[in-house]
Design an enzyme around this catalytic site. Structure first.
Site, mmCIF file in Angstrom:
data_model
loop_
_atom_site.group_PDB
_atom_site.id
_atom_site.type_symbol
_atom_site.label_atom_id
_atom_site.label_comp_id
_atom_site.label_asym_id
_atom_site.label_seq_id
_atom_site.Cartn_x
_atom_site.Cartn_y
_atom_site.Cartn_z
ATOM 1 N N ASP A 37 0.810 -1.227 0.000
ATOM 2 C CA ASP A 37 0.000 0.000 0.000
ATOM 3 C C ASP A 37 0.843 1.277 0.000
ATOM 4 O O ASP A 37 0.427 2.312 0.532
ATOM 5 C CB ASP A 37 -0.960 0.024 1.207
ATOM 6 N N LYS B 43 1.769 2.200 -5.121
ATOM 7 C CA LYS B 43 2.291 1.652 -6.387
ATOM 8 C C LYS B 43 1.365 1.969 -7.562
ATOM 9 O O LYS B 43 1.817 2.389 -8.623
ATOM 10 C CB LYS B 43 2.472 0.125 -6.265
ATOM 11 N N GLY C 23 -4.597 -4.177 -3.772
ATOM 12 C CA GLY C 23 -5.575 -3.120 -4.068
ATOM 13 C C GLY C 23 -4.781 -1.895 -4.448
ATOM 14 O O GLY C 23 -4.123 -1.309 -3.604
ATOM 15 N N HIS C 24 -4.783 -1.561 -5.719
ATOM 16 C CA HIS C 24 -3.986 -0.439 -6.214
ATOM 17 C C HIS C 24 -4.919 0.702 -6.610
ATOM 18 O O HIS C 24 -5.741 0.546 -7.500
ATOM 19 C CB HIS C 24 -3.104 -0.887 -7.393
ATOM 20 N N GLN D 100 1.927 -5.993 -3.259
ATOM 21 C CA GLN D 100 2.368 -6.123 -1.874
ATOM 22 C C GLN D 100 3.658 -5.309 -1.676
ATOM 23 O O GLN D 100 3.895 -4.372 -2.412
ATOM 24 C CB GLN D 100 2.564 -7.592 -1.467
HETATM 25 P P1 GDP Z 1 -0.808 0.414 -3.544
HETATM 26 O O1 GDP Z 1 -1.398 -0.869 -3.090
HETATM 27 O O2 GDP Z 1 0.653 0.469 -3.323
HETATM 28 O O3 GDP Z 1 -1.174 0.783 -4.951
HETATM 29 O O4 GDP Z 1 -1.426 1.540 -2.596
HETATM 30 P P2 GDP Z 1 -2.967 1.654 -2.145
HETATM 31 O O5 GDP Z 1 -3.769 2.156 -3.258
HETATM 32 O O6 GDP Z 1 -3.418 0.410 -1.473
HETATM 33 O O7 GDP Z 1 -2.828 2.697 -0.966
HETATM 34 C C1 GDP Z 1 -2.337 3.967 -1.164
HETATM 35 C C2 GDP Z 1 -3.403 4.968 -0.713
HETATM 36 O O8 GDP Z 1 -2.838 6.243 -0.562
HETATM 37 C C3 GDP Z 1 -4.518 5.131 -1.719
HETATM 38 O O9 GDP Z 1 -5.698 5.465 -1.057
HETATM 39 C C4 GDP Z 1 -4.026 6.304 -2.565
HETATM 40 O O10 GDP Z 1 -5.079 7.000 -3.207
HETATM 41 C C5 GDP Z 1 -3.378 7.143 -1.531
HETATM 42 N N1 GDP Z 1 -2.228 7.956 -1.948
HETATM 43 C C6 GDP Z 1 -1.270 7.645 -2.854
HETATM 44 N N2 GDP Z 1 -0.324 8.616 -2.866
HETATM 45 C C7 GDP Z 1 -0.700 9.526 -1.952
HETATM 46 C C8 GDP Z 1 -0.115 10.745 -1.480
HETATM 47 O O11 GDP Z 1 0.954 11.175 -1.887
HETATM 48 N N3 GDP Z 1 -0.802 11.423 -0.506
HETATM 49 C C9 GDP Z 1 -1.988 10.977 0.002
HETATM 50 N N4 GDP Z 1 -2.568 11.701 0.946
HETATM 51 N N5 GDP Z 1 -2.549 9.845 -0.430
HETATM 52 C C10 GDP Z 1 -1.910 9.119 -1.381
HETATM 53 P P1 IMO Z 2 -0.943 -4.133 -2.282
HETATM 54 O O1 IMO Z 2 -0.495 -4.648 -3.620
HETATM 55 C C1 IMO Z 2 -0.981 -4.599 2.032
HETATM 56 C C2 IMO Z 2 -1.084 -8.673 3.607
HETATM 57 C C3 IMO Z 2 -2.339 -9.104 4.311
HETATM 58 C C4 IMO Z 2 -1.753 -10.117 5.278
HETATM 59 C C5 IMO Z 2 -0.645 -10.775 4.466
HETATM 60 C C6 IMO Z 2 -1.053 -12.081 3.796
HETATM 61 O O2 IMO Z 2 -2.226 -3.411 -2.335
HETATM 62 O O3 IMO Z 2 0.150 -3.349 -1.638
HETATM 63 P P2 IMO Z 2 -2.601 -12.749 1.749
HETATM 64 O O4 IMO Z 2 -4.003 -12.367 1.419
HETATM 65 O O5 IMO Z 2 -1.603 -12.376 0.718
HETATM 66 O O6 IMO Z 2 -2.478 -14.180 2.165
HETATM 67 O O7 IMO Z 2 -2.257 -11.903 3.066
HETATM 68 O O8 IMO Z 2 -0.286 -9.839 3.475
HETATM 69 N N1 IMO Z 2 -1.300 -8.147 2.225
HETATM 70 C C7 IMO Z 2 -1.216 -6.852 1.913
HETATM 71 N N2 IMO Z 2 -1.033 -5.768 2.683
HETATM 72 N N3 IMO Z 2 -1.083 -4.453 0.702
HETATM 73 C C8 IMO Z 2 -1.255 -5.536 -0.087
HETATM 74 O O9 IMO Z 2 -1.232 -5.470 -1.439
HETATM 75 C C9 IMO Z 2 -1.369 -6.807 0.516
HETATM 76 N N4 IMO Z 2 -1.571 -8.066 0.047
HETATM 77 C C10 IMO Z 2 -1.510 -8.868 1.108
HETATM 78 O O10 IMO Z 2 -2.951 -8.040 4.970
HETATM 79 O O11 IMO Z 2 -1.148 -9.448 6.359
HETATM 80 MG MG MG Z 3 -2.898 -1.576 -1.804
#
Ligand code: GDP
Ligand code: IMO
Ligand code: MG
Length: 423
Positions: A13, A16, A40-41, A224
C-alpha cells in the site's frame, strides 16, 4: 530494452498503483508479475477513484499493453468484477489486456481453504485478505494447480472437479465451522471463466522476450511490499509470493541481466495491515493522526492500517534485496503539521545496537532507536514543483537520501495523478 521494475519497499500500500499510472506514458507494456486480488492499487484522476486488484495499473492509458504475467494468481470472479467496472468507465480493455497462459487460477475452494486455515490458526492468524492466495500458491508449488492455459484444453473441468473434491476434504480436515454453498460459488465461477476465456491468452515469456528485442519499453508492477515477501519478509506474516525484484524474473520470464531501473516506492512513514511485527508502530495520537489524515484503510478489505514512523533499518534492507536505483516517497502531505518527525535508524536487539534487519523483529526482541528531525507546517497538496517544498521537507529528503545512498526522484503530495513532484 531492459525491463524496469516498480516495487513496494514496506508492507504494501505504498502507492504503487498511483505511480504506475503516472509513469505509464513512458512505457509500451505494464506487467504484473506476482500476487493477485490480495492487492488493491488505487488510482485517482479527473475527480474519480479507481481500485485495481489483478489488472495492471496502466489500463487507463490507451497506448499501453497490460499483461497479467505467469507469476500472478487470478480469481476469475474478482477479475470479471474488475472488467465490469472498467466497462462502466468505457475503458476499452479488449485489445490492451493480455493474460499469461501460465498464470494460475484461484478456485472458490482456495478461498474457502484460506478461511479455514485462518480460522484454525485463531489468534496466530496471518490476517490474510482471504482471497485464496496462500492455498493457490501451495497448489502451484505442489504441482496441482490449474492454469489459464488449461482452459483451452477439453479436460480442464475434470481436473477442476478432482481438485475441488480434494479441497473439500481438506476443509473438513481443518474441523472449523466454515459455511458455504459450493454450487452457488461454482455457478459464479464458471460464468466468470467464460468471460476470462473471451480475453487474449498468450505465451507471455515469449511476448516479453520479443517486445524487449524490438525495443519496447516495459514496466513491471509489483504488488504487496518487500516486507511481505515469502523469503525476505516477516515470515510467517507474509504473502505467498516473491514480492521483491527476483519475483519479476520468475513472474515474467525476464532474465536477471535484463532488469533496468528498479524504482523503490515507500511512504514517508510506515503502515501495515494484517498481523505481524512492526517495530515502529505507534499506539498513540500521532499514529492515529497518520491513519486519519492518510486515510489508512485497506483498498481491498477496508481494514484499518496500523501506522508508525519510518523505519530506515527495514527500508535499507528492502533497497538492498531489490537493488533499488531510484526512490519515490509517497504521502509526504500526511506528515504536514507534525512538530517533529522520528526516523528509526537502528534497533536495540537483545541489548546490542544493530543497523541490519535481524531474524526476529518482534517487540520482545527489538526496540527502535530514533533520530528526530524538524517537521513542516505547510500544506503540500497544492504544490507541483520541487522549488515549492518547505525547507524542513527538503531536509527530511536529504537525510533519507544520505542514509539510503539512493536519490529520491518523486515526492507524492496527494492521491491524485497530478499531485506528483519530480525531482
Ligand atoms: P498500492 O497498493 O501500493 O497501490 O497503494 P494503495 O492504493 O493500497 O494505498 C495507497 C493509498 O494512498 C490510496 O488510497 C491512494 O489513493 C493514496 N495515496 C497515494 N499517494 C498519496 C499521497 O501522496 N498522498 C496521500 N494523501 N494519499 C496518497
Ligand atoms: P498491495 O499490492 C498490504 C497482507 C495481508 C496479510 C498478508 C497475507 O495493495 O500493496 P494474503 O491475502 O496475501 O495471504 O495476506 O499480506 N497483504 C497486503 N497488505 N497491501 C497488499 O497489497 C497486501 N496483500 C496482502 O494483509 O497481512
Ligand atoms: Mg494496496
Amino acid at each position: 530494452m531492459a525491463v524496469d521494475l516498480l516495487l513496494g519497499l514496506q508492507w504494501g500500500d505504498e502507492g504503487k498503483g498511483k505511480i504506475v499510472d503516472v509513469l505509464t506514458s513512458n512505457y509500451n507494456i505494464i506487467a504484473r508479475f506476482q500476487g493477485g486480488p490480495n492487492a488493491g492499487h488505487t488510482l485517482v484522476f479527473n475527480g474519480m477513484k479507481h481500485v485495481l486488484h489483478t489488472i495492471p495499473s496502466g489500463i487507463f492509458h490507451d497506448s499501453a499493453k497490460n499483461l497479467v504475467g505467469n507469476g500472478v494468481v487470478i480469481d476469475p470472479v474478482i477479475f470479471k468484477k474488475e472488467l465490469d467496472k472498467l466497462e462502466e468507465q468505457n475503458v476499452d480493455y479488449r485489445k490492451s489486456l493480455l493474460i499469461s497462459r501460465k498464470a494460475h487460477l484461484i478456485l472458490p475452494t482456495h478461498r474457502l481453504l484460506d478461511a479455514a486455515s485462518e480460522t484454525a490458526k485463531g489468534k496466530a492468524k496471518i490476517g490474510s485478505t482471504l482471497k485464496g492466495i496462500g492455498p493457490t500458491y501451495m497448489d502451484k508449488t505442489g504441482r496441482n494447480g490449474i492454469r489459464v492455459g488449461d482452459l483451452e484444453l477439453s479436460d480442464w473441468k475434470e481436473k477442476y472437479r478432482a481438485l475441488a473434491n480434494k479441497h473439500e476434504a481438506m476443509i473438513d480436515f481443518y474441523d472449523v465451522n466454515i459455511q458455504y454453498q459450493l454450487k452457488e460459488l461454482e455457478a459464479e465461477f464458471f460464468e466468470a471463466i467464460e468471460v476470462l476465456k473471451s480475453l487474449t491468452f498468450i505465451d507471455s515469456e515469449e511476448y516479453i522476450y520479443q517486445a524487449q528485442k524490438s525495443g519496447k519499453t516495459i514496466l513491471a508492477e509489483g504488488a504487496q511490499g518487500s516486507l511481505l515477501d515469502i523469503d525476505f519478509g516477516t515470515y510467517p506474516f507474509v504473502t505467498s509470493s516473491n514480492t521483491t525484484a527476483a519475483g519479476a524474473c520468475t513472474g515474467l520470464g525476464v532474465a536477471p541481466n535484463q532488469i533496468g531501473e528498479v524504482f523503490g516506492i515507500f511512504k514517508a512513514y510506515t503502515t501495515r495491515v494484517g498481523s505481524g511485527p512492526f517495530p515502529t508502530e505507534l499506539f498513540d495520537e500521532v499514529g492515529e493522526t497518520m491513519g486519519r489524515v492518510g486515510n489508512e484503510f485497506g483498498a481491498t478489505t477496508g481494514r484499518r492500517r496500523r501506522c508508525g514512523w519510518l523505519d530506515l533499518v527495514a527500508l535499507k534492507y528492502a533497497c538492498q534485496v531489490n537493488g533499488v536505483t531510484q526512490l519515490m516517497m509517497m504521502k509526504a502531505d500526511v506528515l504536514s503539521g507534525f512538530k517533529s518527525l522520528k526516523v528509526c535508524t537502528a534497533y536495540n536487539y537483545k541489548g546490542k545496537t544493530i543497523t541490519h534487519l535481524p531474524y526476529n523483529i518482534e517487540a520482545e526482541n527489538v526496540t527502535p532507536i530514533y533520530s528526530e528531525l524538524k517537521g513542516w507546517k505547510e500544506d503540500l497538496t497544492e504544490m507541483d514543483n520541487d522549488s515549492q517544498l518547505p525547507k524542513e521537507l527538503n531536509d527530511y529528503i536529504d537525510y533519507l537520501e544520505k542514509e539510503l545512498e539512493i536519490p529520491i526522484k518523486i515526492v507524492s503530495v496527494g492521491p491524485d495523478r497530478k499531485q506528483t513532484i519530480f525531482r
